[in-house]
Design a protein around this motif. Structure first.
Motif, PDB file in Angstrom:
ATOM      1  N   VAL A  70       0.859  -1.252   0.059  1.00  8.32           N
ATOM      2  CA  VAL A  70       0.047  -0.032  -0.002  1.00  8.32           C
ATOM      3  C   VAL A  70       0.821   1.064  -0.043  1.00  8.32           C
ATOM      4  N   VAL A  71       0.813   2.173  -1.008  1.00  5.06           N
ATOM      5  CA  VAL A  71       1.554   3.367  -1.111  1.00  5.06           C
ATOM      6  C   VAL A  71       0.764   4.493  -0.492  1.00  5.06           C
ATOM      7  N   VAL A  72       1.414   5.164   0.570  1.00  7.73           N
ATOM      8  CA  VAL A  72       0.878   6.462   1.176  1.00  7.73           C
ATOM      9  C   VAL A  72       1.797   7.537   0.746  1.00  7.73           C
ATOM     10  N   TYR A  73       0.901   8.552   0.176  1.00  6.83           N
ATOM     11  CA  TYR A  73       1.793   9.677  -0.174  1.00  6.83           C
ATOM     12  C   TYR A  73       1.378  10.806   0.920  1.00  6.83           C
ATOM     13  N   LEU A  74       2.410  11.167   1.596  1.00  3.77           N
ATOM     14  CA  LEU A  74       2.442  12.254   2.502  1.00  3.77           C
ATOM     15  C   LEU A  74       2.610  13.608   1.821  1.00  3.77           C
ATOM     16  N   THR A  75       1.806  14.257   1.929  1.00  3.30           N
ATOM     17  CA  THR A  75       1.795  15.786   1.375  1.00  3.30           C
ATOM     18  C   THR A  75       2.471  16.484   2.225  1.00  3.30           C
ATOM     19  N   ILE A  76       2.892  17.850   1.902  1.00  2.00           N
ATOM     20  CA  ILE A  76       3.456  19.094   2.654  1.00  2.00           C
ATOM     21  C   ILE A  76       3.358  20.159   1.641  1.00  2.00           C
ATOM     22  N   THR A  77       3.085  21.284   2.458  1.00  2.00           N
ATOM     23  CA  THR A  77       3.183  22.783   1.546  1.00  2.00           C
ATOM     24  C   THR A  77       4.450  23.094   1.603  1.00  2.00           C
ATOM     25  N   ILE A  78       4.764  23.864   0.617  1.00  2.00           N
ATOM     26  CA  ILE A  78       6.145  24.315   0.555  1.00  2.00           C
ATOM     27  C   ILE A  78       6.559  25.089   1.583  1.00  2.00           C
ATOM     28  N   GLU A  79       5.579  25.916   2.310  1.00  2.00           N
ATOM     29  CA  GLU A  79       6.157  26.677   3.622  1.00  2.00           C
ATOM     30  C   GLU A  79       6.802  25.838   4.813  1.00  2.00           C
ATOM     31  N   LYS A  80       5.972  24.569   4.978  1.00  2.00           N
ATOM     32  CA  LYS A  80       6.114  23.783   5.981  1.00  2.00           C
ATOM     33  C   LYS A  80       7.526  22.987   5.491  1.00  2.00           C
ATOM     34  N   GLN A  81       7.721  22.487   4.329  1.00  2.00           N
ATOM     35  CA  GLN A  81       8.954  22.096   3.951  1.00  2.00           C
ATOM     36  C   GLN A  81      10.045  22.875   4.026  1.00  2.00           C
ATOM     37  N   LEU A  82       9.955  24.236   4.031  1.00  2.00           N
ATOM     38  CA  LEU A  82      11.032  24.930   4.111  1.00  2.00           C
ATOM     39  C   LEU A  82      11.457  25.230   5.507  1.00  2.00           C
ATOM     40  N   ALA A 102      -0.128   6.744  -5.445  1.00  2.00           N
ATOM     41  CA  ALA A 102      -0.538   6.302  -4.174  1.00  2.00           C
ATOM     42  C   ALA A 102      -1.963   5.789  -4.139  1.00  2.00           C
ATOM     43  N   ASP A 103      -1.931   5.154  -3.149  1.00  2.00           N
ATOM     44  CA  ASP A 103      -3.409   4.307  -2.714  1.00  2.00           C
ATOM     45  C   ASP A 103      -3.873   5.565  -1.632  1.00  2.00           C
ATOM     46  N   ILE A 104      -3.048   5.964  -0.767  1.00  2.00           N
ATOM     47  CA  ILE A 104      -3.910   6.770   0.449  1.00  2.00           C
ATOM     48  C   ILE A 104      -2.897   8.174   0.203  1.00  2.00           C
ATOM     49  N   THR A 105      -3.628   9.446   0.421  1.00  2.00           N
ATOM     50  CA  THR A 105      -2.963  10.578   0.323  1.00  2.00           C
ATOM     51  C   THR A 105      -3.174  11.234   1.570  1.00  2.00           C
ATOM     52  N   ILE A 106      -2.333  11.643   2.354  1.00  2.00           N
ATOM     53  CA  ILE A 106      -2.438  12.524   3.694  1.00  2.00           C
ATOM     54  C   ILE A 106      -1.608  13.673   3.804  1.00  2.00           C
ATOM     55  N   SER A 107      -2.211  14.626   4.292  1.00  2.00           N
ATOM     56  CA  SER A 107      -1.323  15.931   4.451  1.00  2.00           C
ATOM     57  C   SER A 107      -0.692  15.909   5.792  1.00  2.00           C
ATOM     58  N   THR A 108       0.490  16.208   5.874  1.00  2.00           N
ATOM     59  CA  THR A 108       1.213  16.142   7.288  1.00  2.00           C
ATOM     60  C   THR A 108       1.441  17.464   7.768  1.00  2.00           C
ATOM     61  N   ASP A 109       0.663  18.470   6.999  1.00  6.62           N
ATOM     62  CA  ASP A 109       0.930  20.011   7.692  1.00  6.62           C
ATOM     63  C   ASP A 109       0.559  20.238   8.978  1.00  6.62           C
ATOM     64  N   ILE A 116      -3.964   6.977   9.359  1.00  6.48           N
ATOM     65  CA  ILE A 116      -3.286   6.023   8.269  1.00  6.48           C
ATOM     66  C   ILE A 116      -4.009   4.346   8.851  1.00  6.48           C
ATOM     67  N   ILE A 117      -3.596   4.057   9.916  1.00  6.74           N
ATOM     68  CA  ILE A 117      -4.176   2.923  10.463  1.00  6.74           C
ATOM     69  C   ILE A 117      -5.556   2.681  10.248  1.00  6.74           C
ATOM     70  N   ASN A 118      -6.550   3.783  10.460  1.00  4.14           N
ATOM     71  CA  ASN A 118      -7.831   3.761  10.602  1.00  4.14           C
ATOM     72  C   ASN A 118      -8.093   3.389   9.287  1.00  4.14           C
TER      73      ASN A 118
END
Length: 174
Positions: free
Chosen positions: A99-111, A149-156, A167-169
Motif C-alpha cells: 500500500v502506497v501512502v503519499y504524505l503531502t506537505i506545503t512548500i512553507e512547511k517544507q521550508l 498513491a493508494d492513500i494521500t494524507i497531508s502532514t502539515d 493511516i491505521i484507521n
C-alpha cells in the motif's frame, strides 16, 4: 491488521516519512526500513557522499536495487527517498508489493522542516533550501506520487500521532 501487508511511504523531503514510518511500525508491530538509511548501511557512507560520488542517475539505480530488496519482505513499513519515484521500476515495485501512502506537505512547511538539514543530497549544494527549488521538485515529482498513491494524507497541520492513527484507521477500514 489481520493480514500483514507492506506500507510504503512516499512524498517530498520533510513530509515526515521516516518519523511517521517509525510510529506506524511501532503501533502495528511491523519492521521499519528507511531506504536512505539502507543505502548508507550497504555503502558504509552517508547518502550525500554516494550521491556526489556516483551522480544522481547511479544513485537512483542503487536506490532502486535497495527498494527492490526491501519490498520483497513481508509486513514492513518503508520510508522512501523523495526522488525514488523518478524511476519507473521503483514505482512498479511499490505499487505491486504494498500500500502506497503519499504524505503531502506545503512548500512553507517544507521550508521550515528542511531549513537546517544538511543530510539531504539535493540540499547540500544550497546554503538553505529556496522556495523556487522546492517548487521545482514538486512540479517534477508531485504527479508521480499521486499516480502511485493508494492513500494521500497531508502532514502539515497535525502531529505525527494523529497522522499515524489516520493511516491505521484507513488501512483497517479497507
Amino acid at each position: 491488521m489481520a493480514e500483514k501487508r507492506n506500507i510504503f511511504l512516499v512524498g517530498p523531503m520533510g513530509a515526515g516519512k521516516s518519523t511517521i514510518g517509525r510510529q506506524l511500525a511501532q503501533q502495528l508491530n511491523l519492521k521499519f526500513f528507511d531506504s536512505d538509511k539502507e543505502i548508507e548501511r550497504s555503502t558504509g557512507v552517508d547518502i550525500g557522499w554516494v550521491f556526489d560520488l556516483e551522480g544522481e542517475n547511479s544513485f537512483r539505480n542503487r536506490e532502486e536495487r535497495i527498494i527492490n530488496e526491501l519490498t520483497k519482505k513481508r509486513g514492513i513499513i518503508l520510508a522512501t527517498g523523495g526522488g525514488s519515484v523518478k524511476m519507473r521500476e521503483t514505482q512498479n515495485l511499490l505499487t505491486a508489493r504494498g500500500v502506497v501512502v503519499y504524505l503531502t506537505i506545503t512548500i512553507e512547511k517544507q521550508l521550515a522542516r528542511t531549513k537546517y538539514n544538511k543530510h539531504r543530497p539535493l540540499l547540500q549544494q544550497l546554503k538553505v533550501p529556496t522556495r523556487d527549488f522546492l517548487e521545482e521538485l514538486a512540479r517534477d515529482r508531485d504527479h508521480l506520487y499521486k499516480k502511485i498513491a493508494d492513500i494521500t494524507i497531508s502532514t502539515d497541520k497535525q502531529n505525527t500521532k494523529i497522522i499515524t492513527n489516520r493511516i491505521i484507521n484507513i488501512l483497517t477500514s479497507s
